[in-house]
Motif scaffolding. Structure first.
Motif, PDB file in Angstrom:
ATOM      1  N   PHE A 197       1.086  -1.031   0.517  1.00  0.00           N
ATOM      2  CA  PHE A 197       0.102  -0.503  -0.017  1.00  0.00           C
ATOM      3  C   PHE A 197       0.928   1.402  -0.162  1.00  0.00           C
ATOM      4  CE2 PHE A 197      -2.580  -3.347   1.461  1.00  0.00           C
ATOM      5  CZ  PHE A 197      -3.876  -2.806   1.209  1.00  0.00           C
ATOM      6  N   ALA A 198       1.192   1.925  -1.199  1.00  0.00           N
ATOM      7  CA  ALA A 198       1.425   3.061  -1.159  1.00  0.00           C
ATOM      8  C   ALA A 198       1.932   3.688  -2.612  1.00  0.00           C
ATOM      9  CB  ALA A 198       3.788   2.091  -1.017  1.00  0.00           C
ATOM     10  N   SER A 199       1.431   5.151  -2.896  1.00  0.00           N
ATOM     11  CA  SER A 199       1.955   6.300  -3.754  1.00  0.00           C
ATOM     12  C   SER A 199       3.134   5.386  -4.714  1.00  0.00           C
ATOM     13  CB  SER A 199       1.614   7.202  -3.362  1.00  0.00           C
ATOM     14  OG  SER A 199       0.840   8.241  -2.704  1.00  0.00           O
ATOM     15  N   PHE A 200       3.031   5.567  -5.987  1.00  0.00           N
ATOM     16  CA  PHE A 200       4.191   5.267  -7.376  1.00  0.00           C
ATOM     17  C   PHE A 200       4.633   6.782  -6.982  1.00  0.00           C
ATOM     18  CE2 PHE A 200       1.145   1.878  -8.243  1.00  0.00           C
ATOM     19  CZ  PHE A 200       2.042   0.760  -8.107  1.00  0.00           C
ATOM     20  N   LYS A 201       6.129   6.490  -5.604  1.00  0.00           N
ATOM     21  CA  LYS A 201       7.253   7.546  -6.120  1.00  0.00           C
ATOM     22  C   LYS A 201       8.158   7.372  -5.237  1.00  0.00           C
ATOM     23  CE  LYS A 201       5.245   8.953  -1.713  1.00  0.00           C
ATOM     24  NZ  LYS A 201       4.835  10.165  -0.491  1.00  0.00           N
ATOM     25  N   LEU A 202       9.025   7.246  -6.006  1.00  0.00           N
ATOM     26  CA  LEU A 202      10.840   6.985  -5.877  1.00  0.00           C
ATOM     27  C   LEU A 202      11.051   6.779  -3.876  1.00  0.00           C
ATOM     28  CD1 LEU A 202      13.747   6.240  -6.648  1.00  0.00           C
ATOM     29  CD2 LEU A 202      14.155   9.052  -6.451  1.00  0.00           C
ATOM     30  N   GLN A 203      10.372   7.417  -3.302  1.00  0.00           N
ATOM     31  CA  GLN A 203      10.879   6.914  -1.783  1.00  0.00           C
ATOM     32  C   GLN A 203       9.745   4.977  -1.451  1.00  0.00           C
ATOM     33  OE1 GLN A 203       8.325   9.991   0.615  1.00  0.00           O
ATOM     34  NE2 GLN A 203       8.257   7.995   2.481  1.00  0.00           N
ATOM     35  N   LYS A 224      -0.241 -13.699  -4.922  1.00  0.00           N
ATOM     36  CA  LYS A 224      -0.596 -12.607  -6.283  1.00  0.00           C
ATOM     37  C   LYS A 224       0.063 -11.138  -5.074  1.00  0.00           C
ATOM     38  CE  LYS A 224      -4.470 -14.338  -9.050  1.00  0.00           C
ATOM     39  NZ  LYS A 224      -3.465 -14.242  -9.579  1.00  0.00           N
ATOM     40  N   LEU A 225       0.647 -10.489  -5.920  1.00  0.00           N
ATOM     41  CA  LEU A 225       0.767  -9.330  -5.727  1.00  0.00           C
ATOM     42  C   LEU A 225      -0.644  -7.714  -5.266  1.00  0.00           C
ATOM     43  CD1 LEU A 225       2.969  -7.296  -4.090  1.00  0.00           C
ATOM     44  CD2 LEU A 225       3.390  -6.450  -6.217  1.00  0.00           C
ATOM     45  N   LEU A 226      -0.730  -7.772  -4.576  1.00  0.00           N
ATOM     46  CA  LEU A 226      -2.185  -6.274  -4.343  1.00  0.00           C
ATOM     47  C   LEU A 226      -1.078  -4.855  -4.227  1.00  0.00           C
ATOM     48  CD1 LEU A 226      -5.147  -5.941  -4.654  1.00  0.00           C
ATOM     49  CD2 LEU A 226      -4.860  -5.772  -2.064  1.00  0.00           C
ATOM     50  N   LEU A 227      -1.231  -4.103  -5.408  1.00  0.00           N
ATOM     51  CA  LEU A 227      -0.731  -3.349  -5.395  1.00  0.00           C
ATOM     52  C   LEU A 227      -1.815  -2.090  -4.732  1.00  0.00           C
ATOM     53  CD1 LEU A 227       2.226  -3.339  -8.087  1.00  0.00           C
ATOM     54  CD2 LEU A 227       2.179  -2.996  -5.028  1.00  0.00           C
ATOM     55  N   VAL A 228      -1.453  -1.182  -3.811  1.00  0.00           N
ATOM     56  CA  VAL A 228      -2.614  -0.493  -3.905  1.00  0.00           C
ATOM     57  C   VAL A 228      -2.485   1.227  -3.513  1.00  0.00           C
ATOM     58  CG1 VAL A 228      -4.783   0.364  -2.488  1.00  0.00           C
ATOM     59  CG2 VAL A 228      -3.782  -1.870  -2.371  1.00  0.00           C
ATOM     60  N   GLY A 229      -2.320   2.495  -4.020  1.00  0.00           N
ATOM     61  CA  GLY A 229      -1.882   2.985  -4.620  1.00  0.00           C
ATOM     62  C   GLY A 229      -1.734   3.946  -6.366  1.00  0.00           C
ATOM     63  N   ASP A 230      -1.339   5.295  -6.182  1.00  0.00           N
ATOM     64  CA  ASP A 230      -0.689   5.297  -7.712  1.00  0.00           C
ATOM     65  C   ASP A 230       0.007   6.546  -7.929  1.00  0.00           C
ATOM     66  OD1 ASP A 230      -1.800   5.645 -10.519  1.00  0.00           O
ATOM     67  OD2 ASP A 230      -4.383   5.285 -10.200  1.00  0.00           O
ATOM     68  N   MET A 231       0.236   6.990  -9.210  1.00  0.00           N
ATOM     69  CA  MET A 231       1.678   8.677  -9.078  1.00  0.00           C
ATOM     70  C   MET A 231       0.996   9.475  -8.273  1.00  0.00           C
ATOM     71  SD  MET A 231       1.823   9.459 -12.938  1.00  0.00           S
ATOM     72  CE  MET A 231       0.453  10.626 -13.651  1.00  0.00           C
ATOM     73  N   LEU A 232       1.678  10.261  -7.940  1.00  0.00           N
ATOM     74  CA  LEU A 232       0.944  11.350  -7.299  1.00  0.00           C
ATOM     75  C   LEU A 232       0.443  12.221  -8.145  1.00  0.00           C
ATOM     76  CD1 LEU A 232       3.709  12.386  -4.852  1.00  0.00           C
ATOM     77  CD2 LEU A 232       1.857  11.612  -4.465  1.00  0.00           C
ATOM     78  N   HIS A 233      -0.603  13.386  -7.695  1.00  0.00           N
ATOM     79  CA  HIS A 233      -1.952  14.322  -8.155  1.00  0.00           C
ATOM     80  C   HIS A 233      -0.700  14.885  -9.791  1.00  0.00           C
ATOM     81  CE1 HIS A 233      -5.091  16.026 -10.103  1.00  0.00           C
ATOM     82  NE2 HIS A 233      -4.129  17.473  -9.452  1.00  0.00           N
ATOM     83  N   GLY A 234      -0.651  14.141 -11.004  1.00  0.00           N
ATOM     84  CA  GLY A 234      -0.484  15.215 -12.029  1.00  0.00           C
ATOM     85  C   GLY A 234       1.442  15.280 -12.128  1.00  0.00           C
ATOM     86  N   LEU A 236       3.417  14.542 -10.045  1.00  0.00           N
ATOM     87  CA  LEU A 236       4.480  15.426  -8.591  1.00  0.00           C
ATOM     88  C   LEU A 236       5.289  14.325  -8.918  1.00  0.00           C
ATOM     89  CD1 LEU A 236       4.018  17.648  -7.610  1.00  0.00           C
ATOM     90  CD2 LEU A 236       3.223  17.277  -5.646  1.00  0.00           C
ATOM     91  N   HIS A 237       7.157  15.464  -8.792  1.00  0.00           N
ATOM     92  CA  HIS A 237       8.530  14.901  -8.589  1.00  0.00           C
ATOM     93  C   HIS A 237       8.568  13.718  -8.791  1.00  0.00           C
ATOM     94  CE1 HIS A 237       7.706  17.762  -5.275  1.00  0.00           C
ATOM     95  NE2 HIS A 237       6.945  16.791  -3.941  1.00  0.00           N
ATOM     96  N   GLY A 238       8.288  14.024 -10.186  1.00  0.00           N
ATOM     97  CA  GLY A 238       8.206  12.448 -11.090  1.00  0.00           C
ATOM     98  C   GLY A 238       7.953  11.386 -10.651  1.00  0.00           C
ATOM     99  N   PRO A 281       9.123  -1.712   1.434  1.00  0.00           N
ATOM    100  CA  PRO A 281      10.034  -1.387   1.079  1.00  0.00           C
ATOM    101  C   PRO A 281      10.939   0.079   1.046  1.00  0.00           C
ATOM    102  CG  PRO A 281       8.710  -2.049  -1.332  1.00  0.00           C
ATOM    103  CD  PRO A 281       7.946  -1.905   0.055  1.00  0.00           C
ATOM    104  N   SER A 282      10.308   1.106   2.155  1.00  0.00           N
ATOM    105  CA  SER A 282      10.677   2.455   2.004  1.00  0.00           C
ATOM    106  C   SER A 282      12.043   2.751   2.001  1.00  0.00           C
ATOM    107  CB  SER A 282      10.111   3.073   2.824  1.00  0.00           C
ATOM    108  OG  SER A 282       8.488   3.270   2.373  1.00  0.00           O
TER     109      SER A 282
END
Length: 378
Positions: A197-203, A224-234, A236-238, A281-282
């Motif tokens: 459960f995480a946004s799609f960002k480098l961190q 199975k792998l469940l991915l909850v989250g998406d890239m930041l709005h617009g 943002l931050h690559g 895994p941050s």
């Protein structure tokens, strides 16, 4: 006794950790003693819909990177409402709040925040923090490591810092019927399900998990792998480029057909219980909400040894802590939880107990409000 009037200022109210903690804070504060307002510097504020009725939301939309009109508008709001305390979250809101409080000339108490540790500040950010360091009276960090790191980066004295760990609503995030939830998601009850459960960002370091899952698959494990989250709005931050990179890595993996992308969800309390365990895994964190939420649902978590994760997860008791980039260890811990249902059940109960006793939203609100009151007395 008059209520203490607090304005919480944040860069946006999208699907992020700091934003979700504001929801927990706002919804658990004693409204007989505090009047809370929230100001978002973006008109994209989906999580504001979760605020308790009676919470005032103000939007001061930041139109560009250096939109100084935000400071002017925030100054006007402070003068009109006569707040006792301003508590700001995230860089843009931090600097705007400090400047606006000074310009308002109202004597409002300014409190800053620290949400992460071991990140890199841009030179312009360091300079902005340094030039405004005397305009903030207290800084609330959600981890001790975050407080120490922020002090080293911004040259603030350590006596300005207070640590208040994130809180989780243990009523909303609770142990639920796995079979029913999986039926709603279209996932077979016998499937071994790993969640992230995480946004799609480098961190968030998705590639580390992908590499370990590749080894897990090679060992003959089925999951199975469940991915909850998406890239930041617009993007943002690559996060747009990062999202593309992660999805390409998954597409080229041996388990590509076993990945479920759910995107951002409001009802995540109805999704955690579908998992057998979760992984975070941050590269760096503060106090990650997803660890608290997962554990409150009785779902053990494997997390990297960053920030104060090892103060939340007791290694080998309620989950596992793994060193950054130790793919072998992460693979081994996932293999253990996939193949030992007895240990998984023990971890589940231990995780739930820790959240109830130490990390509830009520405790978060009490600790925050005590700091607000004490800061005003200085």
């Amino acid at each position: 006794m008059e209520k203490i009037k607090v304005l919480i200022v944040i860069s946006n109210m999208e699907f992020g950790g700091a934003q979700r903690q504001i929801v927990e804070l706002v919804n658990n504060v004693d409204r007989n003693k505090f009047e809370l307002h929230v100001c978002s510097l973006s008109n994209y504020a989906p999580l504001a819909e979760q605020f308790k009725q009676g919470t005032s939301l103000h939007i001061i939309h930041k139109k560009s990177k250096f939109d100084f009109s935000v400071v002017c508008k925030l100054t006007k709001l402070i003068r009109k409402q006569r707040f006792d305390v301003i508590h700001s979250y995230l860089f843009d809101a931090e600097i705007a709040s400090r400047l606006a409080a000074k310009l308002s000339n109202t004597g409002v108490t300014v409190i800053g925040s620290e949400r992460n540790a071991n990140y890199t500040l841009k030179p312009i950010q360091k300079k902005a923090y340094f030039l405004t360091k005397n305009l903030v009276s207290n800084i609330i960090a959600n981890s001790q490591s975050g407080a120490d790191y922020n002090a080293s980066q911004t040259q603030q004295p350590k006596n300005k810092y207070h640590v208040v760990y994130n809180g989780v609503d243990t009523t909303r995030f609770n142990i639920s019927d796995k079979k029913h939830i999986r039926e709603n998601l279209g996932i077979d009850i016998n499937t071994k399900l790993i969640g992230m459960f995480a946004s799609f960002k480098l961190q968030k370091n998705h590639p580390f998990l992908i590499a370990a899952l590749e080894q897990l698959k090679q060992q003959g494990n089925h999951f199975k792998l469940l991915l909850v989250g998406d890239m930041l709005h617009g993007g943002l931050h690559g996060s747009d480029d990062y999202t593309e990179r992660v999805k390409n890595e998954i597409a080229n993996s041996s388990f590509a057909e076993d990945v479920i992308f759910l995107g951002n969800k409001d009802n995540i309390e109805d999704i955690y219980p579908a998992c057998d365990f979760t992984v975070l895994p941050s590269l760096f964190e503060g106090t990650p909400n997803v660890v608290l939420e997962s554990m409150a649902c009785g779902i053990p978590c494997i997390a990297t040894n960053v920030s104060d994760n090892n103060r939340i997860i007791e290694h080998g008791h309620s989950g596992y802590i793994v060193e950054l980039d130790d793919i072998k260890a992460l693979t081994a811990y996932m293999h253990q939880l996939l193949n030992d249902p007895v240990q998984l059940q023990i971890f589940s109960q231990n995780a739930r107990d820790v959240m109830i006793n130490k990390f509830s939203s009520v405790k978060l609100a009490e600790n925050m409000c005590n700091i607000y009151k004490n800061a005003m007395c200085r």
